[in-house]
Design a protein around this motif. Structure first.
Motif, short mmCIF file in Angstrom:
data_model
loop_
_atom_site.label_atom_id
_atom_site.label_comp_id
_atom_site.label_asym_id
_atom_site.label_seq_id
_atom_site.Cartn_x
_atom_site.Cartn_y
_atom_site.Cartn_z
N MET A 5 35.06 138.27 81.51
CA MET A 5 35.75 138.81 82.18
C MET A 5 37.30 138.90 81.79
O MET A 5 38.43 140.48 81.87
CB MET A 5 35.77 137.37 83.20
CG MET A 5 35.01 137.72 83.85
SD MET A 5 34.73 139.42 85.18
CE MET A 5 36.22 139.39 86.54
N LYS A 6 37.53 138.80 80.61
CA LYS A 6 39.10 139.12 79.54
C LYS A 6 38.97 139.71 79.33
O LYS A 6 40.06 140.72 78.73
CB LYS A 6 39.77 138.11 78.98
CG LYS A 6 40.12 136.13 79.71
CD LYS A 6 40.73 135.33 78.86
CE LYS A 6 40.97 134.07 79.64
NZ LYS A 6 41.27 133.05 79.20
N LEU A 7 37.97 140.37 78.82
CA LEU A 7 37.72 141.25 77.55
C LEU A 7 38.10 142.57 78.76
O LEU A 7 38.16 144.24 77.85
CB LEU A 7 36.62 141.58 77.09
CG LEU A 7 35.76 142.97 76.30
CD1 LEU A 7 37.13 143.13 75.17
CD2 LEU A 7 34.73 143.00 75.12
N GLY A 8 37.40 142.54 80.31
CA GLY A 8 36.44 143.39 80.85
C GLY A 8 38.40 144.22 81.00
O GLY A 8 38.68 145.30 81.76
N ALA A 9 38.77 143.02 81.28
CA ALA A 9 40.44 143.23 82.49
C ALA A 9 41.86 143.82 81.24
O ALA A 9 42.06 144.97 81.57
CB ALA A 9 41.55 142.03 82.39
N THR A 10 41.20 143.66 80.45
CA THR A 10 42.06 143.91 78.91
C THR A 10 41.75 145.64 78.12
O THR A 10 42.50 146.94 78.26
CB THR A 10 41.89 143.40 77.59
OG1 THR A 10 42.28 141.86 78.14
CG2 THR A 10 42.74 144.06 76.38
N GLN A 11 40.18 145.53 78.69
CA GLN A 11 40.36 147.03 78.25
C GLN A 11 40.36 148.31 78.86
O GLN A 11 40.61 148.93 78.78
CB GLN A 11 39.01 147.00 78.12
CG GLN A 11 38.26 146.41 76.68
CD GLN A 11 39.14 146.76 75.66
OE1 GLN A 11 38.94 146.00 74.35
NE2 GLN A 11 39.35 148.21 75.30
N ALA A 12 40.50 147.84 80.37
CA ALA A 12 40.73 148.08 81.95
C ALA A 12 41.86 148.50 81.47
O ALA A 12 42.78 149.76 81.69
CB ALA A 12 40.29 147.57 82.83
#
Lengths: 72, 371
Positions: free
Chosen positions: A20-27
């Motif tokens: 989830m953190k990776l997803g938020a960062t990449q977004a």
């Protein structure tokens, strides 16, 4: 997905919890901080079909809620 | 060149710290800027010395480093090179390696963020390798050579600090690999019976180059008995035939075979060219489908590779890699009857870049970059 989101399509990314953190960062990196992230329990790989359906059962209500919010 | 002092006045470009080694390292750890090891404080004077070996403006964009797609500039790269302990003359090769790994085919995003334990492997060819003292002989993948250790570490620091590959947040490697600290080696061209890797990949002999690919750590191939090309290559092929490598599942995978000079000599003395070796290994590095788990056969081979395996029996061969020409072969190491197999991330292609000056000419020496 970020590109699709920028084009105005209803878009979401499904992430298992550790991602989830990776997803938020990449977004944010790709300029779509509001990109919807659908959280499912980890893992997704190595599951039997019933367990995969269980993950879908977790994801679908979130997707429906996301789309309803868009329609508000 | 843009004035360094002016650049450092830009908000966020520099930070005030106590003039003390321990204090600087405490700050680096607190900010999460390091790889866990102590760093050399990147003072303005040290960064300036590093930039003396760069023929570009300090704030010129060089590449965007995934997964954050942070902008790599000579200034930022120099700070990381200082922290890693690089000597200024290493800078041109370091910058070249960063540029190469940020090219699309390398898939740095995937290499950085994957759960797979890969890191950009940097193979150096040409006269600059010897000029900088990059080890290509005994223990070339191990400790002891300043250039290998610090250039590789500088790359990792750039991947962390510019690329944002923070473990557990953006670098999602399940357990990672020691190669993520440093993974730079030179080809032992003088001990190789074949053309060096960069020449094979289109760079003129006499020029220097780096080749990068997202790779696992080396796995040893011990063969003290074979005295023929077929014997050595049969042992290597057997080592390559494994069930858990990504390369099996990617058509364009480019695994690396690192041949020790003695093995290479034995193979070449049998009259085999590099292309012959690649074909032999393609044809012999396979294992029967039945060696894979039932679930992998049913859920992966029969579905994703339906054309070949929909109804395939347990004796059907599964190849370690698909196309002979994709295999990378380099000669590295000193005395001894060892070679190595390096599987890759699979979804990564090797990128070779020649060391060139600003005017496009090939650099013959890192001194060509000195201001």
């Amino acid at each position: 997905m970020a590109e699709l989101r920028k084009r105005g399509l209803v878009t979401a990314v499904i992430c298992s919890t550790p991602f989830m953190k990776l997803g938020a960062t990449q977004a944010r990196t790709f300029g779509t901080p509001d990109l919807a992230l659908i959280e499912i329990p980890h893992p997704l790989g190595g599951l039997d079909l019933e367990s995969v359906k269980g993950r879908a059962g977790v994801a679908v209500p979130q997707i429906v809620a996301m789309m309803k919010k868009l329609l508000e | 060149m843009t004035n360094l002092a002016e650049l450092l006045k830009v908000p966020g470009a520099s930070i005030e710290a106590e003039d003390d080694f321990d204090a600087v390292n405490a700050l680096v750890n607190q900010r999460g800027w390091g790889d866990g090891l102590p760093v050399v404080p990147p003072t303005a004077s040290r960064v300036a010395a590093m930039l003396a070996f760069c023929d570009r403006a300090a704030d010129e964009p060089v590449a965007k480093v995934a997964p954050r797609y942070g902008e790599a500039t000579p200034l930022r790269l120099a700070a990381n090179a200082v922290m890693a302990g690089c000597r200024p003359e290493y800078f041109p090769l370091y910058l070249l390696a960063i540029e190469a790994m940020c090219e699309e085919p390398m898939n740095l995003y995937g290499v950085q963020a994957t759960t797979h334990p890969c890191a950009p492997l940097v193979i150096v060819n040409g006269p600059v390798a010897a000029e900088l003292g990059i080890n290509c002989g005994h223990n070339a993948f191990g400790p002891g050579a300043h250039a290998n250790a610090t250039i590789g570490r500088a790359i990792r620091l750039a991947l962390l600090n510019i690329g944002g590959a923070t473990p557990g947040l953006a670098d999602m490697a399940t357990m990672g690999a020691p190669s993520k600290y440093s993974y730079v080696v030179a080809e032992n061209e003088t001990a190789s019976p074949w053309e060096p890797l960069h020449v094979e990949r289109g760079v003129p002999a006499g020029a220097s180059a780096v080749t990068v690919i997202g790779a696992e750590c080396p796995h040893n191939v011990n063969d003290h008995e074979s005295i023929s090309a077929e014997g050595i290559l049969t042992t290597i092929a057997g080592t390559m035939a494994i069930t858990g490598a990504n390369d099996v599942f990617y058509v364009g995978a480019q695994p690396v075979v690192v041949m020790g000079p003695e093995h290479a000599k034995t193979v070449a003395s049998g009259g085999m060219s590099k292309a012959d070796v690649k074909r032999f290994l393609r044809d012999h590095a396979h294992l029967p489908l039945g060696k894979f788990s039932k679930e992998n056969i049913e859920r992966r081979f029969r579905v994703a590779f339906e054309d070949s395996y929909a109804d395939a029996g347990p004796d059907t061969p599964v190849y370690a890699f698909q196309r002979a020409e994709d295999l990378l072969i380099v000669v590295v190491g000193g005395a001894g009857k060892h070679s190595a197999y390096i599987p890759t991330f699979g979804a990564t292609r090797a990128v070779t870049r020649a060391l060139k000056l600003r005017d496009g000419s090939y650099a013959r020496s890192v001194k060509d970059f000195k201001r």
